[in-house]
Design an enzyme around this catalytic site. Structure first.
Site, short mmCIF file in Angstrom:
data_model
loop_
_atom_site.label_atom_id
_atom_site.label_comp_id
_atom_site.label_asym_id
_atom_site.label_seq_id
_atom_site.Cartn_x
_atom_site.Cartn_y
_atom_site.Cartn_z
N ARG A 17 7.81 14.29 -18.18
CA ARG A 17 7.83 14.99 -16.89
C ARG A 17 7.95 14.05 -15.69
O ARG A 17 8.10 14.50 -14.56
CB ARG A 17 6.57 15.86 -16.76
N ASN A 171 -12.27 17.28 -22.90
CA ASN A 171 -12.26 15.92 -23.47
C ASN A 171 -11.62 14.92 -22.50
O ASN A 171 -10.48 15.10 -22.08
CB ASN A 171 -11.49 15.96 -24.80
N ARG A 333 8.34 -14.64 6.79
CA ARG A 333 8.87 -14.59 5.42
C ARG A 333 8.16 -15.60 4.52
O ARG A 333 7.42 -16.46 5.01
CB ARG A 333 10.38 -14.80 5.47
N ASN A 377 6.28 -26.11 22.10
CA ASN A 377 6.72 -24.86 22.71
C ASN A 377 8.18 -24.63 22.34
O ASN A 377 9.04 -25.48 22.60
CB ASN A 377 6.56 -24.93 24.23
N TYR A 387 21.38 -23.61 7.21
CA TYR A 387 22.23 -23.30 6.05
C TYR A 387 23.68 -23.60 6.39
O TYR A 387 24.20 -23.13 7.40
CB TYR A 387 22.04 -21.81 5.73
N ARG A 440 25.36 -29.82 26.48
CA ARG A 440 26.05 -28.60 26.93
C ARG A 440 27.07 -29.04 27.97
O ARG A 440 26.94 -30.10 28.59
CB ARG A 440 25.06 -27.59 27.51
C1 UD1 Z 1 -5.23 13.82 -24.94
C2 UD1 Z 1 -6.26 14.47 -25.88
C3 UD1 Z 1 -6.98 15.57 -25.11
C4 UD1 Z 1 -7.64 14.99 -23.88
C5 UD1 Z 1 -6.63 14.23 -23.03
C6 UD1 Z 1 -7.36 13.44 -21.97
C7 UD1 Z 1 -5.28 14.31 -28.10
C8 UD1 Z 1 -4.63 15.01 -29.18
N1 UD1 Z 1 -5.58 15.02 -27.01
O1 UD1 Z 1 -4.30 14.82 -24.61
O2 UD1 Z 1 -7.96 16.19 -25.93
O3 UD1 Z 1 -8.24 16.04 -23.13
O4 UD1 Z 1 -5.89 13.28 -23.81
O5 UD1 Z 1 -6.45 12.78 -21.16
O6 UD1 Z 1 -5.56 13.12 -28.21
N2 UD1 Z 1 -0.12 8.20 -27.08
C9 UD1 Z 1 0.30 7.22 -27.96
N3 UD1 Z 1 0.99 7.59 -29.07
C10 UD1 Z 1 1.28 8.89 -29.33
C11 UD1 Z 1 0.85 9.87 -28.43
C12 UD1 Z 1 0.13 9.49 -27.32
O7 UD1 Z 1 0.06 6.04 -27.74
O8 UD1 Z 1 1.91 9.13 -30.37
C13 UD1 Z 1 -0.85 7.78 -25.88
C14 UD1 Z 1 -0.19 8.24 -24.59
O9 UD1 Z 1 0.65 7.22 -24.08
C15 UD1 Z 1 -1.37 8.50 -23.66
C16 UD1 Z 1 -2.51 8.80 -24.60
O10 UD1 Z 1 -2.12 8.39 -25.88
O11 UD1 Z 1 -1.68 7.36 -22.88
C17 UD1 Z 1 -2.83 10.29 -24.63
O12 UD1 Z 1 -1.68 11.00 -24.99
P1 UD1 Z 1 -1.20 12.28 -24.21
O13 UD1 Z 1 0.05 12.75 -24.80
O14 UD1 Z 1 -1.26 12.06 -22.75
O15 UD1 Z 1 -2.37 13.28 -24.66
P2 UD1 Z 1 -2.89 14.53 -23.86
O16 UD1 Z 1 -2.01 15.69 -24.18
O17 UD1 Z 1 -3.10 14.19 -22.45
#
Ligand code: UD1
Ligand code: MG
Length: 463
Positions: A17, A171, A333, A377, A387, A440
């Site tokens: 997004r 969470n 700069r 001054n 340059y 000059r």
């Molecule tokens: C996740 C939690 C959700 C919580 C929320 C808090 C899970 C399934 N859900 O959801 O319960 O409320 O975070 O912010 O964990 N990432 C990876 N590899 C992957 C997928 C994700 O490294 O395969 C990383 C993403 O870059 C991100 C983090 O894990 O930084 C969380 O992933 P994201 O997709 O944002 O999870 P949420 O849907 O926000």
């Protein structure tokens, strides 16, 4: 160092997004990549190892978050947060593990410390952060039984409306666990509708074993993540407000903080007054009793005490010493040093210039690759011609020199101590100490020129 502690930051996600070519975690919130905010927060816990799980845009992340203290682990397929932690498992040392989602740049170091302390005190197998905020959609819901024991987490999109009504604790995506908990990762099943392995499923699995598990509530603001440009703006704004109010408590006046931007890395001394529409970026420090007028932008620079920066001035990678005055409309700069009590005035540009104590450069001037002594001054419209189209050369102006207005100094050139350069001169050779250099054409007056001009105009014929 907290020898027993390993940190894992999950940062492989896509960030669709954001509509961007740049991986989400590299987008900057107040001048710093989101991931770096998280790295800086966990660093205060002094872990023995910090692992970052990368995937989407892995090479870009590795390049931009170039830090030998980090261990990068590649998650080849983005199969969910549970899979991400499994990929990191081989790098985790026995002890306690802090797992943080990489998309929460507002998390405070103190909150992480408190979670760790609670976890250790209670001897839990797993402790994590929760929050309550019905204005923030899309987070996992924490289920508890009638005794208030945590029994599991269900992602918002999989929860029924009954469940949503019953459970409003969400969470935070920040977990502290003992390494034994990692053994349960292999029990996480692929979610049938999304095809992902949810780390959150480990909560239900551990809860069933009867091992210690608890969620601790923290302010929802700290969990606020970023999925879109709008949210990026919102968290940057929160970070900015946090930084400014912190500076206010330390004795800095902000005339209109809503129009001032201060990166978290900036320090500002007591009794300094900051006017509206000002920007303080990167590694910048501002001393005590300074006044920074509207429109100033100061980046990666060190400003001393009692300095005045007047309207619409830009200062980059430079040092301004005590009581100096800059602007209005000045451009300092990189690699410039402006001495004590020195003045850089209206429409003056300096680059890689060292300006001595009390030296005045008041109007319409360019000084590049210049070493200028104290008490000099520089007249209006002076230009160091540094340059020749190929190379840059240095201009040296020794102490006490007077440069008349509209002079050009063709570098390399040295103007000796206490010398004078007459206004309108083009200086190609060194000027000895105490000498007057004048270069000059001599003035010639032609009598009655005005009358003659009129006659010649009258002789012309129009078509
Ligand atoms: C996740 C939690 C959700 C919580 C929320 C808090 C899970 C399934 N859900 O959801 O319960 O409320 O975070 O912010 O964990 N990432 C990876 N590899 C992957 C997928 C994700 O490294 O395969 C990383 C993403 O870059 C991100 C983090 O894990 O930084 C969380 O992933 P994201 O997709 O944002 O999870 P949420 O849907 O926000
Ligand atoms: Mg998220």
């Amino acid at each position: 160092m907290n020898m027993n502690l390993t940190v894992v930051i999950l940062a492989a996600g896509l960030g669709k997004r954001m509509k961007s070519e740049t991986p989400k975690v590299l987008h900057k919130a107040l001048g710093k990549p989101m991931l770096q905010h998280v790295i800086d927060a966990v660093r205060t816990l002094k872990p023995s190892k910090t692992i970052v799980v990368i995937g989407n845009g892995a090479e870009q992340v590795r390049e931009q978050i170039d830090d030998s203290r980090l261990t990068f682990v590649l998650q080849k397929k983005l199969l969910g947060t549970g899979d991400a932690l499994s990929v990191a498992k081989k790098e985790i040392k026995k002890g306690t593990v802090l797992v943080v989602n990489g998309d929460c740049p507002l998390i405070r170091a103190q909150t992480l410390k408190n979670l760790l302390t609670k976890h250790r005190r209670q001897n839990h197998m797993l402790s994590f952060l929760s929050f309550v905020d019905n204005t923030m959609p899309g987070y996992g819901r924490i289920f508890r039984d009638d005794n208030g024991r945590v029994t599991g987490i269900v992602e918002d999109k999989h929860a029924t409306s009954d469940e949503k009504n019953k459970f409003n604790e969400l969470n935070g995506g920040v977990y502290v666990m003992e390494t034994e908990a990692l053994d349960f990762l292999s029990m996480i099943k692929k979610n049938r509708s999304s095809g992902e392995y949810y780390l959150t499923d480990i909560i239900g699995i551990i809860s069933k074993t009867g091992k210690g598990i608890e969620a601790y509530e923290c302010p929802s603001e700290e969990i606020r993540g970023v999925n879109s440009r709008k949210e990026l703006y919102e968290i940057s704004n929160i970070l900015n407000k946090r930084t400014i109010s912190n500076l206010m408590t330390k004795g800095v006046t902000f005339i209109e903080p809503n129009t001032t931007l201060v990166h978290v890395s900036v320090s500002i001394g007591k009794d300094t007054i900051i006017y509206p529409n000002t920007y303080f970026e990167g590694n910048t420090s501002i001393g005590r009793n300074c006044t920074i007028y509207p429109g100033a932008r100061i980046c990666d620079s060190a400003i001393g005490n009692e300095v005045t920066v007047k309207d619409n001035s830009l200062i980059v990678e430079s040092m301004i010493k005590d009581r100096a005055s800059i602007g209005p409309c000045a451009h300092v700069r990189p690699s410039s040093v402006i001495g004590l009590d020195a003045k850089i005035g209206n429409f003056v540009e300096v680059k890689k210039a060292n300006i001595g104590k009390g030296t005045k450069v008041s109007h319409l001037t360019y000084l590049g690759d210049a070493r200028i002594g104290p008490g000099v001054n520089i007249g209006a419209g002076t230009i160091t011609c540094n340059y020749d189209g190929r190379n840059k050369y240095e201009t040296v102006i020794e102490s006490g020199v007077f440069i008349g207005s509209d002079s050009q100094l063709i570098a390399p050139v040295t103007i000796g101590k206490n010398a004078f350069v007459a206004a309108g001169s083009t200086i190609t050779d060194n000027v000895p100490s105490g000498a007057l250099a004048i270069s000059r054409t001599k003035q010639k007056n032609i009598e009655n020129w005005n009358k003659r001009k009129k006659i010649s105009k009258g002789n012309r014929k129009k078509l």
